[in-house]
Scaffold this motif. Structure first.
Motif, PDB file in Angstrom:
ATOM      1  N   PRO A  24       0.833  -1.211   0.000  1.00 59.85           N
ATOM      2  CA  PRO A  24       0.000   0.000   0.000  1.00 59.85           C
ATOM      3  C   PRO A  24       0.866   1.259   0.000  1.00 59.85           C
ATOM      4  O   PRO A  24       1.930   1.314   0.616  1.00 59.85           O
ATOM      5  N   VAL A  25       0.394   2.263  -0.712  1.00 63.20           N
ATOM      6  CA  VAL A  25       1.049   3.565  -0.770  1.00 63.20           C
ATOM      7  C   VAL A  25       0.003   4.632  -0.471  1.00 63.20           C
ATOM      8  O   VAL A  25      -1.208   4.401  -0.583  1.00 63.20           O
ATOM      9  N   ARG A  26       0.487   5.798  -0.101  1.00 66.46           N
ATOM     10  CA  ARG A  26      -0.441   6.902   0.145  1.00 66.46           C
ATOM     11  C   ARG A  26      -0.814   7.519  -1.197  1.00 66.46           C
ATOM     12  O   ARG A  26      -0.021   8.254  -1.811  1.00 66.46           O
ATOM     13  N   LEU A  27      -2.018   7.186  -1.643  1.00 68.28           N
ATOM     14  CA  LEU A  27      -2.460   7.648  -2.953  1.00 68.28           C
ATOM     15  C   LEU A  27      -2.732   9.149  -2.926  1.00 68.28           C
ATOM     16  O   LEU A  27      -3.087   9.729  -1.889  1.00 68.28           O
ATOM     17  N   SER A  28      -2.589   9.756  -4.092  1.00 70.97           N
ATOM     18  CA  SER A  28      -2.895  11.172  -4.259  1.00 70.97           C
ATOM     19  C   SER A  28      -3.501  11.371  -5.642  1.00 70.97           C
ATOM     20  O   SER A  28      -3.382  10.515  -6.526  1.00 70.97           O
ATOM     21  N   ALA A  79     -15.411   3.912   0.946  1.00 72.51           N
ATOM     22  CA  ALA A  79     -14.770   2.678   1.409  1.00 72.51           C
ATOM     23  C   ALA A  79     -14.866   2.551   2.923  1.00 72.51           C
ATOM     24  O   ALA A  79     -15.112   1.453   3.443  1.00 72.51           O
ATOM     25  N   ARG A  80     -14.663   3.650   3.654  1.00 70.59           N
ATOM     26  CA  ARG A  80     -14.795   3.601   5.112  1.00 70.59           C
ATOM     27  C   ARG A  80     -16.209   3.184   5.513  1.00 70.59           C
ATOM     28  O   ARG A  80     -16.408   2.368   6.422  1.00 70.59           O
ATOM     29  N   ALA A  81     -17.223   3.743   4.841  1.00 69.72           N
ATOM     30  CA  ALA A  81     -18.613   3.404   5.161  1.00 69.72           C
ATOM     31  C   ALA A  81     -18.902   1.931   4.890  1.00 69.72           C
ATOM     32  O   ALA A  81     -19.536   1.242   5.701  1.00 69.72           O
ATOM     33  N   THR A 120     -13.936  11.769  -6.634  1.00 69.17           N
ATOM     34  CA  THR A 120     -12.577  12.126  -6.230  1.00 69.17           C
ATOM     35  C   THR A 120     -11.988  11.045  -5.333  1.00 69.17           C
ATOM     36  O   THR A 120     -12.702  10.139  -4.876  1.00 69.17           O
ATOM     37  N   LEU A 121     -10.700  11.158  -5.078  1.00 70.83           N
ATOM     38  CA  LEU A 121     -10.037  10.218  -4.193  1.00 70.83           C
ATOM     39  C   LEU A 121     -10.624  10.287  -2.788  1.00 70.83           C
ATOM     40  O   LEU A 121     -10.834   9.251  -2.144  1.00 70.83           O
ATOM     41  N   GLU A 122     -10.910  11.505  -2.310  1.00 68.70           N
ATOM     42  CA  GLU A 122     -11.461  11.644  -0.967  1.00 68.70           C
ATOM     43  C   GLU A 122     -12.857  11.043  -0.877  1.00 68.70           C
ATOM     44  O   GLU A 122     -13.214  10.414   0.113  1.00 68.70           O
ATOM     45  N   LEU A 182      -2.780   3.492   1.416  1.00 66.38           N
ATOM     46  CA  LEU A 182      -2.207   3.299   2.740  1.00 66.38           C
ATOM     47  C   LEU A 182      -3.100   3.860   3.835  1.00 66.38           C
ATOM     48  O   LEU A 182      -3.140   3.326   4.947  1.00 66.38           O
ATOM     49  N   LEU A 183      -3.881   4.920   3.518  1.00 69.31           N
ATOM     50  CA  LEU A 183      -4.716   5.552   4.539  1.00 69.31           C
ATOM     51  C   LEU A 183      -5.973   4.734   4.837  1.00 69.31           C
ATOM     52  O   LEU A 183      -6.409   4.634   5.984  1.00 69.31           O
ATOM     53  N   VAL A 184      -6.583   4.185   3.832  1.00 70.35           N
ATOM     54  CA  VAL A 184      -7.797   3.369   4.007  1.00 70.35           C
ATOM     55  C   VAL A 184      -7.479   1.974   3.493  1.00 70.35           C
ATOM     56  O   VAL A 184      -7.485   1.732   2.283  1.00 70.35           O
TER      57      VAL A 184
END
Length: 354
Positions: free
Chosen positions: A8-12, A81-83, A73-75, A33-35
């Motif tokens: 995993p990497v921190r996507l942007s 995904a969190r939900a 968007t990515l956010e 990497l964050l989620v």
């Protein structure tokens, strides 16, 4: 072109804009990497967000598409995904629910009515089933192609109110009852989650008044006129007058439904309005009307030809016209000018048709 990441990497947003599939590979997968569980599939020039997790019940890997990069968007993909992962942690079967939602979105209101008729109304009285299907498809003709889950409270109220304001409040109330039953059946089968017709007030207003009833003099006229009709029509009219039963109930009566002494008639549940057996006690005149033998041509004699049938029809029309004139005279004696005009008009139409 960017190198493939196994971890995993921190996507942007910038990283996703520059992402492309390496030479010799069909696709590239990137993990955030964050989620943990958010992944991006790079296929050609398309980047698609997915949510991946392990099903706690079966242990298999599951994956659901969230949307394309650029459309969301990515956010927004991280929030979705969190939900979804939160619902999985609560024990929900997300895959089955999403599959059911996709199937439900393709179920139109017209198809729901057809399924209701095929799986439920097939076991009801045929007349009720036919009328319920006809009323719904006629009332909601413009919305039969709408997804059933898109039929909401406001749309239902608008269609029914329009029908009531057009002078048909009775038809609107019937359509409301049929639609409420249809969606109630769908809710029990988990096809829809909301019944948009539940709690909807019945449309106000009344149709044509139905307080007109035959007086004793008119009942006597009908009774005498029935005696001039041939078997079994005259006996059928008198039987209906004596028992106050429905026309189709009496028309379908069989000898097996009558008691040996003809004192009672048991209407089976399959032909009664409330789907329950009903016992009708028969008075002597009703027994006589039911006992009348059906008319059959004498054995060895030829059946009447077209000329004889036409003459018989003319005689029946003349008797109906006479009865109409008698009813008109009776209405005139009562001061009922409207009834007099209607009876005389029916008599004139009968004579004209004959």
């Amino acid at each position: 072109m960017m190198a493939a990441h196994r971890h995993p990497v921190r996507l942007s947003e910038r990283m996703l804009d520059a992402a492309s599939c390496p030479p010799g590979r069909r696709e590239l997968w990137l993990s955030d990497l964050l989620v943990r569980g958010l992944r991006v599939r790079v296929l050609g020039g398309t980047k698609t967000f997915y949510c991946s997790w392990t099903d706690p019940r079966s242990g298999r890997r599951c994956r659901e598409k969230l949307g394309r990069f650029g459309a969301i968007t990515l956010e927004q993909a991280r929030q979705a995904a969190r939900a979804m992962l939160g619902r999985v942690a609560l024990g929900e079967d997300v895959v089955a629910e999403r599959r059911r939602a996709r199937e439900t979105d393709g179920l139109t209101f017209g198809r729901l009515i057809d399924d209701w008729a095929r799986l439920h109304l097939a076991y009801r009285r045929p007349r009720y089933a036919a009328e319920a299907t006809r009323a719904l498809k006629t009332t909601f003709r413009a919305h039969l192609g709408t997804a059933a889950v898109r039929i909401d409270h406001a749309l239902a109220a608008r269609v029914l109110d329009r029908l009531a304001l057009a002078g048909r409040p009775g038809a609107a109330r019937n359509a409301l009852a049929y639609a409420r039953a249809c969606f109630g059946w769908a809710m029990k089968r988990r096809i829809v989650t909301v019944n948009p017709f539940h709690g909807l007030p019945a449309p106000k207003g009344s149709g044509a008044a139905r307080d007109r009833a035959l007086g004793p003099e008119e009942i006597g006229m009908v009774w005498r006129a029935a005696g001039t009709l041939g078997t079994p029509y005259g006996q059928a009219v008198r039987f209906l007058m004596l028992t106050l039963c429905r026309r189709d109930e009496a028309a379908g009566m069989t000898w097996g439904e009558l008691a040996p002494d003809m004192s009672t008639w048991t209407l089976p549940a399959g032909r009664s309005k409330n789907a329950r057996p009903h016992v009708v006690h028969l008075a002597p005149p009703a027994r006589a009307a039911a006992r009348a033998p059906p008319h059959r041509p004498a054995r060895g004699r030829a059946r009447p030809g077209a000329g004889a049938r036409a003459a018989r029809l003319r005689r029946a029309a003349a008797r109906r016209a006479d009865l109409g004139l008698e009813l008109g005279e009776a209405a005139a004696r009562r001061g009922d000018r409207g009834g007099m005009r209607r009876s005389r008009a029916r008599a004139a139409r009968t004579l004209g048709a004959s």
